[in-house]
Motif scaffolding. Structure first.
Motif, PDB file in Angstrom:
ATOM      1  N   ALA A 123       0.810  -1.220   0.000  1.00  0.00           N
ATOM      2  CA  ALA A 123       0.000   0.000   0.000  1.00  0.00           C
ATOM      3  C   ALA A 123       0.841   1.267   0.000  1.00  0.00           C
ATOM      4  O   ALA A 123       0.488   2.261  -0.641  1.00  0.00           O
ATOM      5  CB  ALA A 123      -0.925  -0.003   1.222  1.00  0.00           C
TER       6      ALA A 123
ATOM      7  N   PHE B 234       2.572   2.561  -3.333  1.00  0.00           N
ATOM      8  CA  PHE B 234       1.497   3.155  -4.129  1.00  0.00           C
ATOM      9  C   PHE B 234       1.097   4.515  -3.572  1.00  0.00           C
ATOM     10  O   PHE B 234       0.901   5.486  -4.316  1.00  0.00           O
ATOM     11  CB  PHE B 234       0.307   2.194  -4.159  1.00  0.00           C
ATOM     12  CG  PHE B 234      -1.014   2.834  -4.449  1.00  0.00           C
ATOM     13  CD1 PHE B 234      -1.219   3.556  -5.623  1.00  0.00           C
ATOM     14  CD2 PHE B 234      -2.065   2.725  -3.551  1.00  0.00           C
ATOM     15  CE1 PHE B 234      -2.442   4.154  -5.895  1.00  0.00           C
ATOM     16  CE2 PHE B 234      -3.291   3.319  -3.818  1.00  0.00           C
ATOM     17  CZ  PHE B 234      -3.475   4.040  -4.988  1.00  0.00           C
ATOM     18  N   SER B 235       0.976   4.612  -2.260  1.00  0.00           N
ATOM     19  CA  SER B 235       0.609   5.874  -1.621  1.00  0.00           C
ATOM     20  C   SER B 235       1.572   6.989  -1.991  1.00  0.00           C
ATOM     21  O   SER B 235       1.159   8.099  -2.361  1.00  0.00           O
ATOM     22  CB  SER B 235       0.583   5.705  -0.097  1.00  0.00           C
ATOM     23  OG  SER B 235       0.476   6.945   0.560  1.00  0.00           O
TER      24      SER B 235
ATOM     25  N   ALA C 256      -4.860   4.881  -0.198  1.00  0.00           N
ATOM     26  CA  ALA C 256      -3.973   3.734   0.005  1.00  0.00           C
ATOM     27  C   ALA C 256      -4.205   3.086   1.368  1.00  0.00           C
ATOM     28  O   ALA C 256      -4.179   1.858   1.496  1.00  0.00           O
ATOM     29  CB  ALA C 256      -2.518   4.183  -0.136  1.00  0.00           C
TER      30      ALA C 256
ATOM     31  N   CYS D  91       1.863   4.395   4.955  1.00  0.00           N
ATOM     32  CA  CYS D  91       1.341   5.156   3.811  1.00  0.00           C
ATOM     33  C   CYS D  91       1.544   6.653   4.001  1.00  0.00           C
ATOM     34  O   CYS D  91       1.969   7.359   3.079  1.00  0.00           O
ATOM     35  CB  CYS D  91      -0.139   4.852   3.608  1.00  0.00           C
ATOM     36  SG  CYS D  91      -0.496   3.247   2.877  1.00  0.00           S
TER      37      CYS D  91
END
Length: 445
Positions: A367, A370-371, A380, A400
């Motif tokens: 996560a 991606f965040s 996220a 995140c």
């Protein structure tokens, strides 16, 4: 007018507004969810076919040339991809009265579906979120085309809400994360600001889109299981922050590297179709040189393995290189699933130096990278909770937010606007906040 009558009129107006957007958002969700189902089925077929006939990877340069030619001669109007969609949403009609308010061409949907499937079939390393966002928003904008012909008021602000709902529906349905999808459509537009003007359409469209994909089309999404959790205490919280720093710096490097490769290809190769052709040669040679297809395509088996076993520490770097080259050269697809791969395998590798399990760190990295790369810490964090549960989601949320702070102000989406600096020490020219009226960066593929 009596106050009671005025209040009743307001309530009736609100009911009419709600019913109107319930209908429109449901339609957007059905269209986007169906497009995501077609995408997922196509990618499953492409992956199975490629793995059964690995000689197809040798044709990746020709596949890249074909995609380049298709977009050069048929898809110039939609070449901007998700950046084109963000630019359309950002356009302020009050300050840009002379901007032609045309809808996104319908051809965006079949072209991006075809381009992404070709990328995966012949061995490129790419994802699927970019395709889902484009199909969701493009299909939503076709509703705009229809509504403009009907004898009732449909404003450009309504169109903006439809486009945001399309983004939410596409993202939520392709990953089976409707909460994250709903917030992603609100959060991805501007760094440091989440608007609520389209919150109802985004939520309804995201949940309808996910239901359409999972229940109407019977698509089975990948399940990820965190096998070993840790108690939340000062030591583990500090470890989550340390991991978040590593994830954020990786996200920063990925975005800059991918954009740099794209810039290099544009400068070195003037004729656009030859860029993915050249990139295809490099990717195919690298795959045959290392003798594995582990780092091309979506990489789902390796992501799943990161939650249950220890993997080679270089896995994240290899996927990083293959994806940056594939997307930088002009192949079609998204960045997010490769970012899941990079984050999960990097987290797995960090388990040798941090007092957290490899499984938990894989979820956090999944996560958090991606965040940082998308500049969407809330979406996220919600994704982590939806996929891994609240206990693992708490650690992932810390990672995140930390990753978001350390990933800089320029992520994978060049058309994001900057509303507020991430921290007071950011004083560089690159991090100067943009007002909603500021011109957006030039869109890329």
């Amino acid at each position: 007018m009596p106050l009671q009558l005025h209040a009743l009129i307001q309530r009736l107006s609100l009911i009419r507004h709600t019913l109107r957007w319930l209908l429109l958002s449901t339609l957007v969700g059905l269209l986007a969810g169906s497009a995501s189902a077609i995408l997922l089925l196509s990618l499953d077929w492409a992956t199975d076919t490629r793995e059964a006939h690995r000689w197809l990877i040798g044709l990746l340069p020709l596949a890249g040339l074909a995609v380049g030619l298709i977009y050069h001669y048929l898809g110039r109007s939609v070449e901007g991809g998700h950046n084109l969609i963000l630019d359309e949403i950002h356009t302020d009609i009050s300050t840009d009265p002379h901007v032609p308010r045309t809808t996104i061409p319908a051809r965006m949907t079949p072209l991006i579906l075809l381009g992404t499937t070709i990328t995966h079939l012949f061995g490129g390393s790419a994802g699927r979120e970019g395709t889902a966002i484009q199909t969701g928003a493009a299909l939503a904008d076709q509703i705009t085309r229809l509504l403009r012909r009907l004898p009732f008021r449909f404003s450009e602000h309504d169109r903006r809400a439809l486009l945001m709902a399309g983004i939410s529906a596409g993202f939520g349905s392709v990953f089976d994360t409707p909460l994250a999808g709903a917030v992603f459509g609100l959060e991805v537009l501007t760094i440091g600001n989440v608007g609520y003007d389209a919150i109802f359409p985004c939520f309804i469209a995201a949940f309808v889109g996910d239901y359409t994909t999972a229940h109407l089309w019977h698509i089975h999404h990948t399940q990820y299981t965190v096998t070993q959790l840790s108690p939340l205490n000062p030591t583990t919280m500090l470890s989550a922050v340390a991991a978040g720093i590593a994830f954020g710096l990786t996200a920063l490097l990925f975005a800059r590297c991918t954009h740099a490769i794209s810039h290099l290809f544009r400068r070195a190769i003037p004729y656009p179709p030859l860029r993915p052709f050249t990139g295809g040669i490099l990717v195919a040679l690298a795959v045959f040189a290392i003798g594995t297809t582990k780092y091309i395509g979506l990489g789902i088996p390796t992501i799943v393995a990161a939650f249950s076993q220890h993997l080679p520490r270089y896995d994240f770097a290899a996927k990083f290189a293959f994806t940056s080259l594939t997307l930088g050269a002009g192949f079609k697809g998204g960045e997010v699933t490769p970012l899941f791969f990079i984050g999960a395998t990097l987290g797995n590798a960090l388990s040798s130096i941090l007092p957290l399990s490899a499984s938990l760190l894989a979820a956090m990295g999944f996560a958090a990278v991606f965040s940082g790369a998308a500049n969407t810490p809330i979406a996220a964090s919600l994704m982590a909770i939806e996929l891994f549960g609240p206990e693992a989601g708490a650690f992932a949320a810390i990672a995140c937010v930390t990753s978001y702070l350390f990933s800089g102000h320029h992520g994978i989406y060049r058309s994001q606007r900057l509303s507020a600096r991430k921290h007071p020490t950011s004083r560089s020219r690159d991090s100067k906040p943009q007002s909603p009226e500021s011109p957006a960066p030039t869109p890329t593929h």
